[in-house]
Design an enzyme around this catalytic site. Structure first.
Site, mmCIF file in Angstrom:
data_model
loop_
_atom_site.group_PDB
_atom_site.id
_atom_site.type_symbol
_atom_site.label_atom_id
_atom_site.label_comp_id
_atom_site.label_asym_id
_atom_site.label_seq_id
_atom_site.Cartn_x
_atom_site.Cartn_y
_atom_site.Cartn_z
ATOM 1 N N GLY A 13 5.135 -4.443 15.533
ATOM 2 C CA GLY A 13 3.745 -4.764 15.521
ATOM 3 C C GLY A 13 2.928 -3.835 16.344
ATOM 4 N N MET A 87 7.348 -4.258 5.768
ATOM 5 C CA MET A 87 8.541 -3.494 5.280
ATOM 6 C C MET A 87 9.296 -4.019 3.901
ATOM 7 S SD MET A 87 8.542 -1.088 7.436
ATOM 8 C CE MET A 87 9.750 -0.263 6.985
ATOM 9 N N LEU A 90 5.463 -4.369 -2.407
ATOM 10 C CA LEU A 90 4.903 -5.508 -3.042
ATOM 11 C C LEU A 90 4.605 -5.431 -4.463
ATOM 12 C CD1 LEU A 90 1.709 -5.034 -0.196
ATOM 13 C CD2 LEU A 90 3.325 -7.186 -0.674
ATOM 14 N N ASN A 104 -2.782 0.604 4.179
ATOM 15 C CA ASN A 104 -1.311 0.724 4.763
ATOM 16 C C ASN A 104 -1.580 1.973 5.652
ATOM 17 O OD1 ASN A 104 1.375 0.341 4.808
ATOM 18 N ND2 ASN A 104 1.720 2.006 3.715
ATOM 19 N N HIS A 106 1.433 4.815 6.785
ATOM 20 C CA HIS A 106 2.613 5.567 6.423
ATOM 21 C C HIS A 106 2.982 6.533 7.484
ATOM 22 C CE1 HIS A 106 6.097 6.378 3.935
ATOM 23 N NE2 HIS A 106 5.642 7.646 3.982
ATOM 24 N N LEU A 141 3.279 3.361 -5.207
ATOM 25 C CA LEU A 141 3.792 3.334 -3.957
ATOM 26 C C LEU A 141 3.520 4.670 -3.058
ATOM 27 C CD1 LEU A 141 5.688 1.649 -1.925
ATOM 28 C CD2 LEU A 141 7.756 2.915 -2.819
ATOM 29 N N ASP A 142 3.070 4.440 -1.880
ATOM 30 C CA ASP A 142 2.709 5.368 -0.866
ATOM 31 C C ASP A 142 1.626 6.353 -1.345
ATOM 32 O OD1 ASP A 142 4.036 4.029 1.130
ATOM 33 O OD2 ASP A 142 6.023 5.209 0.655
ATOM 34 N N GLN A 170 -0.083 8.709 17.492
ATOM 35 C CA GLN A 170 -1.086 8.987 16.451
ATOM 36 C C GLN A 170 -1.448 7.977 15.604
ATOM 37 O OE1 GLN A 170 -3.240 11.828 16.799
ATOM 38 N NE2 GLN A 170 -2.075 11.852 18.665
ATOM 39 N N GLU A 171 -0.620 7.200 15.151
ATOM 40 C CA GLU A 171 -0.734 6.179 14.215
ATOM 41 C C GLU A 171 -1.723 5.090 14.965
ATOM 42 O OE1 GLU A 171 2.569 4.276 12.655
ATOM 43 O OE2 GLU A 171 3.689 5.966 12.627
HETATM 44 C C1 GRF Z 1 5.036 2.585 11.412
HETATM 45 O O1 GRF Z 1 5.778 3.729 11.952
HETATM 46 C C2 GRF Z 1 4.302 2.508 10.476
HETATM 47 O O2 GRF Z 1 3.632 3.853 9.973
HETATM 48 C C3 GRF Z 1 5.266 2.032 9.433
HETATM 49 O O3 GRF Z 1 5.965 1.238 9.946
HETATM 50 C C4 GRF Z 1 6.050 1.329 11.265
HETATM 51 C C5 GRF Z 1 5.531 -0.002 12.047
HETATM 52 O O4 GRF Z 1 5.458 0.188 13.486
HETATM 53 N N1 GRF Z 1 4.614 1.628 8.266
HETATM 54 P P1 GRF Z 1 4.768 -1.163 14.171
HETATM 55 O O5 GRF Z 1 5.581 -2.358 13.694
HETATM 56 O O6 GRF Z 1 3.280 -1.083 13.801
HETATM 57 O O7 GRF Z 1 5.210 -1.069 15.761
#
Ligand code: GRF
Length: 210
Positions: A13, A87, A90, A104, A106, A141-142, A170-171
């Site tokens: 999370g 994970m 859907l 989402n 990725h 998907l993706d 970066q996410e």
């Molecule tokens: C992240 O790398 C995201 O890109 C992928 O799953 C991972 C989730 O990480 N979809 P977290 O649970 O947000 O730490």
């Protein structure tokens, strides 16, 4: 009116945490996990948010589970549903119910490396740039419309873990940004592409990490 957001996650999370801590003009109406022991649920509870576990292993039929999940989500009247490390694939029916308000993240520069083990595959291919993508979810998907991407250089001595950590940082920047743009009503989908309203070039969607 504050944007109501429902978060779906399965584990750590950290992306949810980044969104929750970003002081966005949103209300996190609920955090739902298909894994009851997800760390993300503990964090949600610690913040006083509504945290719900819906264990998919108790519902072997994917369609039935997704219908239950969608009903639970709708109880919280979301304007936006955020997949933050959710994970599970859907079902098409689920996606149809939330299409246009389902984001989402990725861990690759889509459309490269959809699916799993993205960092390992990036290293195996010898790409020099890797990264992450926030996109709208479609039945493909993706492959939904891309909102924002961040790129990081791949280093000669990278390991999947080291690369993953740099991408993850970066996410945590681009997901809150995408949610903010959505909250501001600035994301417009046109022929499968996302235009950022108020940005004449619609190009401020790439940030580069180190
Ligand atoms: C992240 O790398 C995201 O890109 C992928 O799953 C991972 C989730 O990480 N979809 P977290 O649970 O947000 O730490």
């Amino acid at each position: 009116m504050t944007l109501r957001v429902v978060i779906l996650l399965s584990g750590r999370g950290s992306n949810f945490q980044a969104i929750a801590e970003a002081r966005l003009p949103i209300e996190i109406a609920a955090v739902i996990s298909n894994r009851p022991n997800a760390a993300g649920l503990d964090y949600a509870r610690a913040r006083g948010l509504t945290a719900i576990a819906l264990d998919h292993t108790e519902h072997p039929d994917r369609e039935a589970f997704d219908a239950l999940l969608a009903d639970e989500i709708e109880r919280h009247r979301p304007d936006l549903v955020v997949l933050a490390g959710y994970m599970r694939i859907l079902s098409a029916a689920f996606i149809a119910r939330f299409e246009g308000r389902l984001l989402n993240i990725h861990p690759s520069l889509l459309p490269m490396f959809p699916g799993l083990k993205t960092h390992e595959r990036a290293l195996a291919e010898g790409v020099k740039i890797h990264g992450c993508t926030v996109h709208f979810v479609t039945a493909d998907l993706d492959h939904g419309p891309i909102v924002i991407q961040a790129a990081v250089p791949v280093r000669a001595d990278d390991t999947p873990g080291a690369l993953a950590a740099r991408v993850l940082a970066q996410e945590h920047c681009i997901y809150p940004q995408a949610v903010q743009w959505f909250a501001e009503g600035r994301l417009e989908i046109n022929h499968g592409r996302v235009n950022l309203k108020g940005d004449p070039t619609s190009q401020s969607v790439l940030s580069t990490g180190t």
